[in-house]
Structure formats: C-alpha cells, structure tokens
Design an enzyme around this catalytic site. Structure first.
Site, mmCIF file in Angstrom:
data_model
loop_
_atom_site.group_PDB
_atom_site.id
_atom_site.type_symbol
_atom_site.label_atom_id
_atom_site.label_comp_id
_atom_site.label_asym_id
_atom_site.label_seq_id
_atom_site.Cartn_x
_atom_site.Cartn_y
_atom_site.Cartn_z
ATOM 1 N N ASN A 87 -30.720 14.366 -26.097
ATOM 2 C CA ASN A 87 -31.599 13.255 -25.711
ATOM 3 C C ASN A 87 -31.617 12.262 -26.877
ATOM 4 O O ASN A 87 -32.253 12.517 -27.906
ATOM 5 C CB ASN A 87 -33.004 13.805 -25.426
ATOM 6 C CG ASN A 87 -33.999 12.700 -25.123
ATOM 7 O OD1 ASN A 87 -33.624 11.531 -24.992
ATOM 8 N ND2 ASN A 87 -35.267 13.062 -25.020
ATOM 9 N N GLY A 101 -39.746 16.689 -32.938
ATOM 10 C CA GLY A 101 -39.588 15.761 -34.055
ATOM 11 C C GLY A 101 -40.362 16.162 -35.298
ATOM 12 O O GLY A 101 -40.519 15.372 -36.220
ATOM 13 N N SER A 129 -37.247 20.438 -32.105
ATOM 14 C CA SER A 129 -36.684 20.762 -33.419
ATOM 15 C C SER A 129 -35.568 21.806 -33.351
ATOM 16 O O SER A 129 -35.457 22.666 -34.228
ATOM 17 C CB SER A 129 -37.782 21.189 -34.401
ATOM 18 O OG SER A 129 -38.678 20.095 -34.623
ATOM 19 N N HIS A 148 -40.772 13.823 -19.739
ATOM 20 C CA HIS A 148 -40.760 14.092 -21.177
ATOM 21 C C HIS A 148 -42.167 13.849 -21.743
ATOM 22 O O HIS A 148 -42.857 12.926 -21.302
ATOM 23 C CB HIS A 148 -39.735 13.190 -21.871
ATOM 24 C CG HIS A 148 -39.450 13.650 -23.271
ATOM 25 N ND1 HIS A 148 -40.305 13.394 -24.302
ATOM 26 C CD2 HIS A 148 -38.437 14.379 -23.783
ATOM 27 C CE1 HIS A 148 -39.818 13.948 -25.410
ATOM 28 N NE2 HIS A 148 -38.677 14.550 -25.114
ATOM 29 N N GLU A 190 -40.673 22.126 -23.752
ATOM 30 C CA GLU A 190 -40.712 21.425 -25.031
ATOM 31 C C GLU A 190 -42.151 21.385 -25.540
ATOM 32 O O GLU A 190 -42.928 20.495 -25.148
ATOM 33 C CB GLU A 190 -40.204 19.989 -24.874
ATOM 34 C CG GLU A 190 -38.772 19.882 -24.421
ATOM 35 C CD GLU A 190 -38.131 18.567 -24.878
ATOM 36 O OE1 GLU A 190 -37.056 18.634 -25.486
ATOM 37 O OE2 GLU A 190 -38.715 17.498 -24.650
ATOM 38 N N LYS A 211 -32.974 9.439 -27.001
ATOM 39 C CA LYS A 211 -34.237 8.667 -27.048
ATOM 40 C C LYS A 211 -33.930 7.185 -27.275
ATOM 41 O O LYS A 211 -32.943 6.678 -26.749
ATOM 42 C CB LYS A 211 -35.186 9.268 -28.091
ATOM 43 C CG LYS A 211 -35.429 10.773 -27.839
ATOM 44 C CD LYS A 211 -36.556 11.342 -28.655
ATOM 45 C CE LYS A 211 -36.710 12.823 -28.343
ATOM 46 N NZ LYS A 211 -37.842 13.454 -29.026
ATOM 47 N N GLU A 222 -43.119 12.512 -24.342
ATOM 48 C CA GLU A 222 -43.338 11.156 -24.883
ATOM 49 C C GLU A 222 -43.745 10.201 -23.761
ATOM 50 O O GLU A 222 -44.561 9.301 -23.954
ATOM 51 C CB GLU A 222 -42.070 10.694 -25.626
ATOM 52 C CG GLU A 222 -41.957 11.423 -26.963
ATOM 53 C CD GLU A 222 -40.548 11.646 -27.472
ATOM 54 O OE1 GLU A 222 -39.607 10.996 -26.978
ATOM 55 O OE2 GLU A 222 -40.389 12.488 -28.366
HETATM 56 P P1 13P Z 1 -36.331 16.890 -31.482
HETATM 57 O O1 13P Z 1 -35.122 17.770 -31.298
HETATM 58 O O2 13P Z 1 -36.051 15.670 -32.295
HETATM 59 O O3 13P Z 1 -37.521 17.678 -31.958
HETATM 60 O O4 13P Z 1 -36.708 16.326 -30.028
HETATM 61 C C1 13P Z 1 -36.825 17.208 -28.974
HETATM 62 C C2 13P Z 1 -36.933 16.438 -27.719
HETATM 63 O O5 13P Z 1 -37.940 15.795 -27.462
HETATM 64 C C3 13P Z 1 -35.781 16.434 -26.810
HETATM 65 O O6 13P Z 1 -36.106 15.874 -25.586
#
Ligand code: 13P
Length: 264
Positions: free
Chosen positions: A15, A179, A219, A101, A173, A17, A103
């Site tokens: 992803n 992150g 992560s 997601h 997740e 982002k 976010e």
């Molecule tokens: P990270 O791997 O940067 O923690 O992000 C995970 C994520 O949100 C994947 O969709």
C-alpha cells in the site's frame, strides 16, 4: 483435517498510500517486477495512488503482479465530485481495491456501512476487495479488540455470498501498529486472525472461510515478516512503509514464499 497451506495462496500487497509521482511509481513497479520475475507461489499486488494506477498497470503487464486501488466509491457514476468508481478503476488496470483502511475510517469518517457498500460495489464488478479491520490502542487497552474487529468483520461479510474464497481478502491492521514501527506480537495477531476466520465461517460457511486470506498489516518489515507469516492464520501481509523500497518489499514477498513449505 484441514490443510490450509494447500488452499490459501499467500497474498502480499504493498500500500503506497499518498506517495509516488507517476514517474517514481513506474520506477518502483519496474524494480519490483524485475526482482520478482519468474513463477511465484505468492500473489503480489501493488496499490499506488489513483494518478499512477494506469502507469503501474502498464509496467506490470504480463508480470503476474497485480494492481490495487486504495479506495473506491460505491456508485458507478454520477454527481460524486472527487470520487472514483469500480468501472473507472478497472479501466485504469486495477483488479483489487483496499477498502475500510483505518486512515480512511479515522481521517475521512468512513463508517462500517459505507465500507460495506464499497465492498458490494467492487464485487459487483468482479474486483477483489482487501477489506481492512483493526482496533485502536485505546480499544485494545480496554480489552475491546475482538468486539471492535468482529463488528467490522460482521459489517463486511454479513449476508455476503462469495463464489470463491479468493474474491475478497480481510486485512487485520491494528491501528496502533500502523506506521509506528511497533508490530503486533505474532501470537496476538494469530489470536485475532483465528477469531476473524471463525466469524467468517458463520457468515460464509466453513469451506469458504477455510480458503479466505486474512492478511496482517502494521509495521511489517523484512525482519519481522517471517515470524508473523509463520502463524497458521496469517495468510499474507498488507505492507505500508516497507513497500516503498523494492528491496524491503521483495524481502517480505520472499518471507511469504518461505512460509509455504514451513506449513506443509
Ligand atoms: P505500515 O506498514 O507503514 O505500518 O502501514 C501499514 C498499512 O497501513 C498498510 O495498509
């Protein structure tokens, strides 16, 4: 006795982002494609931002690596300024789409009901949702992890019927792991994944649930991927930060490949 390693092909999705210009996206896709040339036992998917979907799809054509979008709107067309529909994603070369997601749930106010509509829109067009669930740190500390995650799973899978288990993947997740460099302990991830699969069986039936891919995200890095992927119900990874470098993303794909004989 179930033999999940035979029915569930691992899925590793990157992803990206809100990163990568079209030029940078092409370059990263090319590096991943070149590093993963040849047959693979792992399904590999890249999710660039909307603007780079078509360019990445072109670079990956014929490679077996597939393209995902990061979001979709539930209607096919109409007065929905700023939105993108499943038919437009297909037109750009995407075959998968991340939905729900954290976010988007947290920053854009997406609800379980909206996520469900998006899942239905994708399935109606033969696209494959990667539907995300996960609890916040506050919810985990209050002992509510399974309540929250299973409520989200119910919204995604309740009353749904799939022709094949690989039509949809669920990504667990934990929000506090995204992150932050702080991944879930493998045993904790396994506990949630097993609960998600049990709940999926109630909605989809035992056979479909046994074939459903449940990915872990939060992560995931080359140095923790193998132990996460060694868990019996962790069928792949949804990778954020580490997918922005071809070397680290490919190392995670290799870890998923390593999982196959390990579980045999
Ligand atoms: P990270 O791997 O940067 O923690 O992000 C995970 C994520 O949100 C994947 O969709």
């Amino acid at each position: 006795m179930s033999r999940p390693h035979l029915v569930r092909r691992p899925l590793v999705a990157g992803n990206w982002k809100l990163h990568q210009t079209i030029g940078a996206a092409r370059q990263l896709a090319r590096e991943v494609r070149n590093a993963l040339a040849g047959p693979r036992d792992v399904q590999v998917v890249l999710a660039p931002p909307f603007t780079a979907l078509a360019a990445v799809a072109e670079v990956l054509e014929g490679s077996g690596i597939e393209v995902a979008a990061q979001d979709v709107w539930y209607a096919d067309q109409g007065a929905f300024t700023g939105e993108i529909s499943a038919p437009l994603l297909l037109d750009a070369g995407a075959r998968h789409c991340i939905v729900g997601h954290s976010e988007r749930r947290q920053l854009c106010g997406e609800t379980d009901a909206l996520v469900r509509r998006k899942v239905e829109a994708l399935l109606a067009h033969g696209m494959r949702p990667i539907a995300c669930v996960g609890e916040t740190l506050e919810e985990r500390n209050a002992g509510r992890t399974l309540d929250v995650v299973l409520r989200q799973v119910d919204a995604i899978l309740g009353g749904l019927s799939l022709h094949a288990p690989d039509q949809l993947a669920v990504a667990y997740e934990p929000v506090w792991a995204i992150g932050t460099g702080r991944n879930a302990l493998p045993a904790d991830a396994q506990e949630v994944h097993a609960a998600v699969r049990r709940r999926a069986a109630e909605h989809l039936g035992e056979a479909t649930a046994a074939g459903l891919r449940i990915l872990y995200g939060g992560s995931v890095k080359p140095d923790n991927a193998a132990e996460l992927l060694a868990q019996p119900d962790v069928d792949g990874a949804l990778v954020g930060g580490a997918s922005l470098s071809a070397a680290s993303f490919v190392a995670i794909v290799r870890a998923a490949e390593g999982r196959i004989p390990e579980r045999g």
